[in-house]
Design a protein around this motif. Sequence first.
Motif, short mmCIF file in Angstrom:
data_model
loop_
_atom_site.label_atom_id
_atom_site.label_comp_id
_atom_site.label_asym_id
_atom_site.label_seq_id
_atom_site.Cartn_x
_atom_site.Cartn_y
_atom_site.Cartn_z
N VAL A 1 0.85 -1.19 0.00
CA VAL A 1 0.00 0.00 0.00
C VAL A 1 0.89 1.24 0.00
CG1 VAL A 1 -1.72 1.34 1.28
CG2 VAL A 1 -1.90 -1.16 1.19
N VAL A 2 0.54 2.21 -0.81
CA VAL A 2 1.22 3.50 -0.81
C VAL A 2 0.38 4.45 0.05
CG1 VAL A 2 2.11 5.40 -2.20
CG2 VAL A 2 2.09 3.07 -3.13
N ALA A 3 0.94 4.87 1.16
CA ALA A 3 0.22 5.76 2.08
C ALA A 3 0.78 7.17 1.94
CB ALA A 3 0.38 5.27 3.52
N ASN A 4 -0.12 8.14 1.78
CA ASN A 4 0.34 9.53 1.69
C ASN A 4 -0.63 10.46 2.37
OD1 ASN A 4 -1.76 9.67 -0.18
ND2 ASN A 4 -0.40 9.63 -1.95
N ASP A 5 -0.20 11.71 2.53
CA ASP A 5 -1.01 12.72 3.19
C ASP A 5 -1.82 13.47 2.13
OD1 ASP A 5 -1.31 15.70 4.35
OD2 ASP A 5 -1.15 14.27 6.00
N ALA A 6 -3.04 13.86 2.47
CA ALA A 6 -3.92 14.53 1.52
C ALA A 6 -3.35 15.85 1.01
CB ALA A 6 -5.28 14.78 2.17
N SER A 7 -2.38 16.41 1.72
CA SER A 7 -1.81 17.70 1.32
C SER A 7 -1.07 17.65 -0.01
CB SER A 7 -0.86 18.22 2.41
OG SER A 7 0.24 17.34 2.57
N VAL A 8 -0.71 16.45 -0.49
CA VAL A 8 0.05 16.35 -1.75
C VAL A 8 -0.87 16.26 -2.96
CG1 VAL A 8 1.96 15.22 -0.55
CG2 VAL A 8 0.23 13.81 -1.69
N MET A 9 -2.19 16.23 -2.75
CA MET A 9 -3.11 16.13 -3.89
C MET A 9 -2.91 17.31 -4.85
SD MET A 9 -6.82 14.78 -2.60
CE MET A 9 -7.15 13.02 -2.50
N GLY A 10 -2.71 17.01 -6.12
CA GLY A 10 -2.56 18.04 -7.13
C GLY A 10 -1.15 18.57 -7.29
N ALA A 11 -0.25 18.24 -6.36
CA ALA A 11 1.12 18.75 -6.42
C ALA A 11 2.01 17.83 -7.26
CB ALA A 11 1.70 18.86 -5.01
N ASP A 12 3.14 18.34 -7.72
CA ASP A 12 4.11 17.53 -8.45
C ASP A 12 5.04 16.77 -7.51
OD1 ASP A 12 3.21 18.27 -11.02
OD2 ASP A 12 4.34 20.15 -10.89
N GLU A 13 5.26 17.33 -6.33
CA GLU A 13 6.08 16.69 -5.32
C GLU A 13 5.19 15.90 -4.36
OE1 GLU A 13 9.56 16.96 -4.98
OE2 GLU A 13 9.52 17.95 -6.94
N THR A 14 5.75 14.86 -3.75
CA THR A 14 4.96 14.04 -2.85
C THR A 14 5.81 13.47 -1.73
OG1 THR A 14 3.35 12.22 -2.76
CG2 THR A 14 5.29 11.87 -4.12
N ARG A 15 5.15 13.06 -0.69
CA ARG A 15 5.76 12.31 0.42
C ARG A 15 4.88 11.09 0.64
NH1 ARG A 15 4.86 17.21 1.96
NH2 ARG A 15 3.22 16.57 3.41
N ALA A 16 5.50 9.93 0.72
CA ALA A 16 4.70 8.71 0.83
C ALA A 16 5.45 7.64 1.59
CB ALA A 16 4.34 8.20 -0.57
N LEU A 17 4.69 6.65 2.02
CA LEU A 17 5.23 5.46 2.66
C LEU A 17 4.79 4.25 1.84
CD1 LEU A 17 4.20 6.43 6.28
CD2 LEU A 17 6.57 6.17 5.53
N LEU A 18 5.75 3.41 1.44
CA LEU A 18 5.41 2.15 0.77
C LEU A 18 5.33 1.09 1.86
CD1 LEU A 18 6.49 3.96 -1.57
CD2 LEU A 18 7.29 1.86 -2.66
N VAL A 19 4.10 0.72 2.18
CA VAL A 19 3.85 -0.12 3.34
C VAL A 19 3.63 -1.57 2.92
CG1 VAL A 19 2.38 -0.48 5.36
CG2 VAL A 19 2.80 1.85 4.52
N HIS A 20 4.51 -2.44 3.42
CA HIS A 20 4.39 -3.88 3.23
C HIS A 20 3.96 -4.51 4.55
CE1 HIS A 20 6.44 -3.93 -0.77
NE2 HIS A 20 6.89 -2.77 -0.30
#
Length: 398
Positions: free
Chosen positions: A350-369
């Motif tokens: 699962v790729v988990a991210n914060d809603a604040s990155v919606m629409g942006a070109d940059e992102t912060r995420a967690l690849l959760v296994h």
Amino acid sequence: MLEGVNVALGVTGSIAAVKTVELVHELRRRGAEVRGVMTDSARGIVHPWTVEFATDNDVVTEITGEVQHVDLCGYDGWADVFLIAPATANTVGKIAAAIDDTPVTTCATTALGTDVPVVIVPAMHKPMYDHPGVLEAIDAVDEWGVEFVDPRIEEGKAKIASEEAIVCAIARAAGPAPLEGERVVVTSGATAESVDPVRVLTNRSSGKMGRAVARACYVRGADVTLVHGVVGPRPLSSDSGAGDVPYAAVREVETAAEMIETTREACVGADTLVSAAAIGDYTLESRVEKIRSGQDVTLELESTAKLIDEIRADRPELPIVGFKTETAGDESTMIAQARETLGRADLAFVVANDASVMGADETRALLVHAEDAARFEGTKAGLGGEIADSIAAILSVE
């Protein structure tokens, strides 16, 4: 996307050669090093000095005793890819017949003999493109493994493909292909539920993340289907920020129900599903007429089905990558919510991210296994590459 890739660019005598400078700038902006090769006819349209200025390298305009074709495209030659853009009907026919009487066709003959990837971008009037001999030549060269980038058919012309299409073709030809032969379905964008003939219930997703994953999978050799939800709510074809989508077969949908049904159809025979779309959690019964403004309105919302649960029921063995968006901003909460989804639907990760990155070109995420979680911070294109590589690793052990 083209970092470290050496591109020998063959320019032939199509009027589309006027776009050469723009194309070179885009290739270099994407990280490629470019060296030009020109036919005499091309020199009548674009001066070699112009190409030299754009590439910041000397331009080959004739084959001399320095055997420039071997230096560029021979065994241990400089080029990682030989790109011919634009390619005339004359040049395509000569390549198919192994005629090498111009610097471009001589480089093509050399590249084909040494297995240097060749990418051809035709551009000509439509009647020429439809000529049986030209079509036969394209088919013949295509069977040799040459990558053709289809032209845009407009105004009676087979116009040169977009820069995005050309860049993707070069990246696919030059890079490793761990997903070759795999069929990947990616969902992207937002869904919308009709409130009345004017209004919809939707969300802020731009679809950039899903498109980045689709592009990355294509570059790695996959056959990609992109099931795209409306954005804003606008179809992909009218979204000026999306551009064209040369890397996937696009199926546009609007509602959550349409997204689920279209994805179900696309997943027949697929090897992986990446569920990146922001599918609405609620639907409602649409009013027949517009709701008049200036009055209080109560909307009765009903939960929509979960796409990953629906597809999992149909395809118990299919590797599925899920996305989980949260607003808490707390990593432990994001990981916990992602793992709940991971276990419930038996997802690959699962790729988990914060809603604040919606629409942006940059992102912060967690690849959760199941056992660990890896942090990522950077562009959505970079994250798309990480996801595609993870998919390749999963499929390679199955």
